[in-house]
Design an enzyme around this catalytic site. Structure first.
Site, PDB file in Angstrom:
ATOM      1  N   ASN A 156       2.724   2.988   3.952  1.00 59.37           N
ATOM      2  CA  ASN A 156       2.344   2.545   2.584  1.00 59.37           C
ATOM      3  C   ASN A 156       3.007   1.218   2.438  1.00 59.37           C
ATOM      4  OD1 ASN A 156       0.887   2.472  -0.373  1.00 59.37           O
ATOM      5  ND2 ASN A 156       3.184   2.120  -0.609  1.00 59.37           N
ATOM      6  N   GLU A 157       2.337  -0.198   2.496  1.00 58.24           N
ATOM      7  CA  GLU A 157       2.833  -1.120   2.119  1.00 58.24           C
ATOM      8  C   GLU A 157       4.187  -1.724   2.985  1.00 58.24           C
ATOM      9  OE1 GLU A 157       3.192  -2.198  -2.034  1.00 58.24           O
ATOM     10  OE2 GLU A 157       0.950  -1.674  -2.421  1.00 58.24           O
ATOM     11  N   CYS A 183       4.109   3.395  -3.559  1.00 55.99           N
ATOM     12  CA  CYS A 183       5.632   3.009  -3.220  1.00 55.99           C
ATOM     13  C   CYS A 183       6.319   4.376  -3.412  1.00 55.99           C
ATOM     14  CB  CYS A 183       6.182   2.066  -4.345  1.00 55.99           C
ATOM     15  SG  CYS A 183       5.508   0.232  -4.114  1.00 55.99           S
ATOM     16  N   GLU A 209      -0.672   7.923  -8.540  1.00 57.60           N
ATOM     17  CA  GLU A 209       0.693   7.785  -8.043  1.00 57.60           C
ATOM     18  C   GLU A 209       1.541   8.345  -9.364  1.00 57.60           C
ATOM     19  OE1 GLU A 209       4.137   4.609  -6.142  1.00 57.60           O
ATOM     20  OE2 GLU A 209       1.980   3.937  -6.577  1.00 57.60           O
TER      21      GLU A 209
END
Length: 849
Positions: free
Chosen positions: A404-405, A273, A65
């Site tokens: 994602n999340e 994120c 990331e």
């Protein structure tokens, strides 16, 4: 199912240097070795004639990331920072379009420079460019221009190394403009022979040159011009010729090599994120909004035509390192590519979901186009674009993550379902990965797992960052997972620091991952890379500056496991370390986080009804002690008020650290700010306590968190939020190791903190003809272990690889205390005894037919 074959020991133990404080705080740990004892005895037995689950060759991988400046200025080898003059406050409040650039003049040359966005721009996506108005030099040798300082302390240059310079330029001077590029020191000293270029014509043209450094040092790039007229520059670039695999627009060699040395089975990219935060809207004239979700089509094609974006982590991302480069890197290191696309529901502390059907439809089509880009023939639209970039052969994409999340489980899953239907209809061979939110448990986790299970999803991506103690306590996490349900992709995990004690706890946990290889199909530590001078997160696997890179202690653990995974688990069991339990003990505390709150009517009573503390603050707050030194506490209107809305963790404490079996009651009122209240109990110090976090995470949820030796873990979670101006009655009841919580007289929840942190963990795998015995000893005592391999058909020697060191040891650029030590062990048979060192990870590789 192999759970019956696994160790029957209880989970449990923390590393020795942390043991005393944890025991004093009432945490449950293993029994420490006596002061005069250097060894604890264990047994380890292997069922060599039985077979456990097969281990997929892709089980361990890496997750990249762009956090911690991991791409621009990191893995992406470009040396020029802000090469297209696109930096701005939308990226970071300190940025301007001339960040990292300085003007320079010599020999009496004069001129002006300005970053402009006008109809003379290079293209619609690369809008800013630099306009130099050259006033001339009166026929002299003077020059006017700019220098770029690169990232951090400057460009790392090597003696004799070649650097490829390029720039897009145009001039209105009818006879052309003389452009000179060279490498210089910060004070103007020459580091390379200058190279002259003549820019001709008032249309954008790419010019190239090669610079050779004459010394190993830190420098900068100079680009200057003679003559007069208007010169426009864009995409000023300097690339080391020596990139990983020698690729153009390639990767920094030392970082790529360290990643490749892990022998990863997969590469997950581009986030995190980073994927699903920011705006979900397309560029809208005239604002050309940059804060939006990561979209793969922005990142392919010629670099000068790629978009830029404001990075979620507070800086700029150029997309020079894009989807093509990710796929290429995965291929270069023999890893399965695993891209993740946004599901149009934000995560990572944000709670928004798109309600635009057209936008959702476009993103779904973009995802289908991505699969075509990766796998389609050259005759297809997106397969042809891949071929035009230099890779006619398909990349062989098999797995793809959606989302994602996300913090809105139902909203996410509704959109995930739309993606899934479209992908399965067009590409049924693709494995689609869902997720379970941002934490190891809680309401969002439970809801998403329920939705995934009901829908028969193939893989669920779990993420968690926890304290070392949590990892030592949860080795058996996956023992009880449903063997017939969705499989687990542990896409992000790490213990919250980079000490060897963190790596030891991760190693202990990884033995449980391997033991459950039939459930945990993929796993990757995160984050992967971090600039030592500019980073947003710790822990990290690989650290770097402009010149050097080094693996953390966790890198060494990951590499050891990833290079010695094996093909199949061999059932084994080991004895346990005797546990020591005690009640939760400690003082009480009050705190806030980016919030102003008032506390009143504090009362602590023992289980027998006697009063331990009563404070209505009528006489001040003399009984309370600041624990962190943060925040502004004062008695106001008969209450104890913390008024600083910006301060985080403003803990103040009262009482005795030996208190046990008590009730804590307090009236709490949020006055203003982002969150709610933090009511602490079992407080030993700032690194060892529990607190009830009401209205945490931006006032999106509430939880009980346990902090052990500075690392947090969540024990209980509830979606409660806190209203401003409303008084709440908070009641915490502690009995032994059981805690019950009441809010406004209603039971909010309860838990029993009775897990132990076992220091001695093991797993055995078979790697062709080798038995690989993997043992983690995360305690101060050596572990003298009687080992029964369950077969006499073994070689008489074993190859040992050991990681050993002080629990607080940290690898740095200048010191690498945690690194593998290789040796040979003689006298191996069916049974033998070996003493595993204190604070160690040991792999014994034994030939066994």
């Amino acid at each position: 199912m192999r759970t019956r074959d696994r160790s029957t020991r209880r989970p449990g133990v923390i590393v020795s240097g942390l043991l005393a404080t944890s025991l004093a705080a009432g945490f449950l740990t293993q029994a420490p070795a006596a002061a005069d004892a250097a060894v604890t005895d264990y047994t380890l037995s292997v069922d060599a004639d039985r077979t456990g689950p097969a281990i997929d060759p892709t089980m361990y991988g890496v997750f990249f990331e762009d956090i911690n400046n991991a791409a621009d200025g990191g893995l992406y080898a470009e040396l020029v920072q802000n090469r297209s003059f696109e930096y701005g406050p939308v990226d970071n409040r300190s940025y301007t379009p001339l960040t990292s650039w300085q003007h320079t003049a010599s020999g009496g040359a004069t001129g002006t420079l300005q970053v402009v966005d006008d109809d003379q721009r290079l293209n619609e996506r690369n809008r800013n460019h630099l306009r130099l108005n050259l006033a001339g030099t009166g026929g002299g040798a003077g020059r006017f221009g700019i220098t770029n300082s690169g990232y951090g302390a400057g460009m790392s240059l090597k003696d004799g190394a070649r650097y490829d310079f390029s720039v897009w330029a145009r001039t209105d001077n009818p006879t052309g403009t003389r452009l000179t590029t060279e490498l210089r020191t910060a004070d103007g000293g020459v580091l390379s022979a200058p190279v002259d270029i003549t820019v001709r014509g008032d249309r954008w043209t790419k010019y190239t040159a090669t610079l050779v450094s004459e010394v190993t040092t830190t420098g900068r790039l100079s680009v200057t011009a003679a003559d007069s007229g208007t010169l426009r520059l864009d995409m000023v670039s300097l690339f080391p010729r020596d990139t990983y695999k020698g690729r153009k627009n390639g990767l920094r060699k030392d970082l790529a090599r360290k990643i490749a040395a892990l022998d990863p089975g997969f590469l997950r990219f581009p986030g995190g994120c980073l994927v699903n935060t920011g705006s979900h809207h397309a560029y809208e004239a005239p604002d050309w909004e940059r804060r939006r979700s990561y979209q793969w089509k922005d990142t392919i094609g010629p670099v000068e035509q790629r978009a830029v974006n404001a990075n979620f982590w507070g800086y700029h991302q150029s997309y020079g390192l894009g989807y093509y480069e990710y796929f290429q890197f995965a291929e270069d290191i023999g890893a399965m590519p695993l891209p993740v696309v946004p599901a149009l529901v934000t995560g990572c502390g944000q709670n928004r979901a798109t309600d635009d059907p057209a936008l959702l439809k476009r993103h779904i089509q973009d995802t289908l186009d991505l699969i075509e880009f990766a796998n389609g023939p050259v005759t297809s639209t997106w397969g042809r674009k891949r071929a035009e970039m230099g890779h006619p052969k398909p990349f062989g994409l098999t797995h793809l993550g959606v989302g994602n999340e996300e913090n809105l489980p139902d909203a996410f899953f509704a959109r995930f379902t739309e993606f899934r239907k479209a992908i399965e209809a067009r590409y049924p061979e693709i494995t689609i990965v869902s997720n379970s939110g941002p934490a190891s448990g809680g309401a969002t986790f439970d809801r998403l797992w329920d939705l995934n299970r009901r829908a028969g999803v193939d893989l669920v991506d779990e993420h968690y960052y926890e304290a070392p103690q949590w990892f030592l306590e949860n080795n058996d996490r996956y023992d009880s997972y449903d063997r017939t349900g969705p499989k687990v992709f542990l896409g992000e995990y790490a213990s919250r620091d980079n000490r060897f004690s963190n790596a030891l706890s991760e190693a202990a946990f990884m033995t449980g991952l391997e033991r459950n290889a039939d459930v945990v199909k993929l796993a990757s530590y995160a984050p992967l890379l971090a600039d030592v001078h500019q980073n947003q997160w710790r822990p990290d696997m690989i650290w770097f500056d402009n010149d050097r890179s080094w693996g953390s202690a966790s890198y060494e653990v990951q590499k050891l496991f990833m290079n010695n995974t094996g093909d199949r688990v061999v059932p084994s069991r080991a004895s346990a370390t005797p546990a020591v339990s005690g009640p939760i003990t400690g003082a009480v505390g009050l705190s806030t986080w980016a919030t102003s709150a008032a506390y009143d009517d504090v009362e602590v009573t023992a289980a027998n009804g006697s009063t331990l503390l009563r404070d209505d603050f009528a006489a001040g707050a003399a009984r309370w002690t600041p624990a962190t030194g943060r925040g502004t506490w004062a008695v106001e209107g008969g209450a104890y008020v913390q008024s600083d809305e910006a301060a985080e963790n403003t803990l103040v404490t009262a009482g005795d650290t030996h208190w046990r079996d008590y009730d804590l009651k307090v009236r709490a009122t949020k006055k203003s700010g982002k969150e709610g209240f933090l009511v602490a109990f079992g407080v030993r110090d700032t690194g060892n306590h529990y607190w009830w976090n009401l209205g945490g995470w931006g006032n999106t949820r509430s939880a009980v968190e346990k902090t052990a030796d500075g690392g947090k873990q969540t024990l209980l979670e509830n979606p409660t939020t806190i209203e401003t101006g409303r008084a709440y009655d908070v009641h915490v009841q502690v009995r032994g190791r059981q805690v019950t919580l009441y809010l406004d007289g209603q039971k909010w929840g309860s838990f029993t903190d009775d897990r132990t942190a076992e220091p001695f963990r093991q797993v055995v795998t078979r790697d062709k003809d080798d038995l690989v015995v993997k043992v983690v000893n995360a305690q101060a005592a050596a572990a003298r272990t009687s080992i029964d391999l369950g077969t006499t058909r073994v070689a008489s020697t074993a190859r040992l690889t050991t990681l050993e060191g002080a629990p607080d040891a940290v690898n740095t650029a200048d010191a690498h205390p945690i690194q593998p030590r290789r040796s040979t062990l003689e006298g191996i048979g069916r049974t033998f005894t070996y003493t595993f060192p204190a604070h160690s990870v040991t792999f014994l590789r034994i030939k066994a037919r």
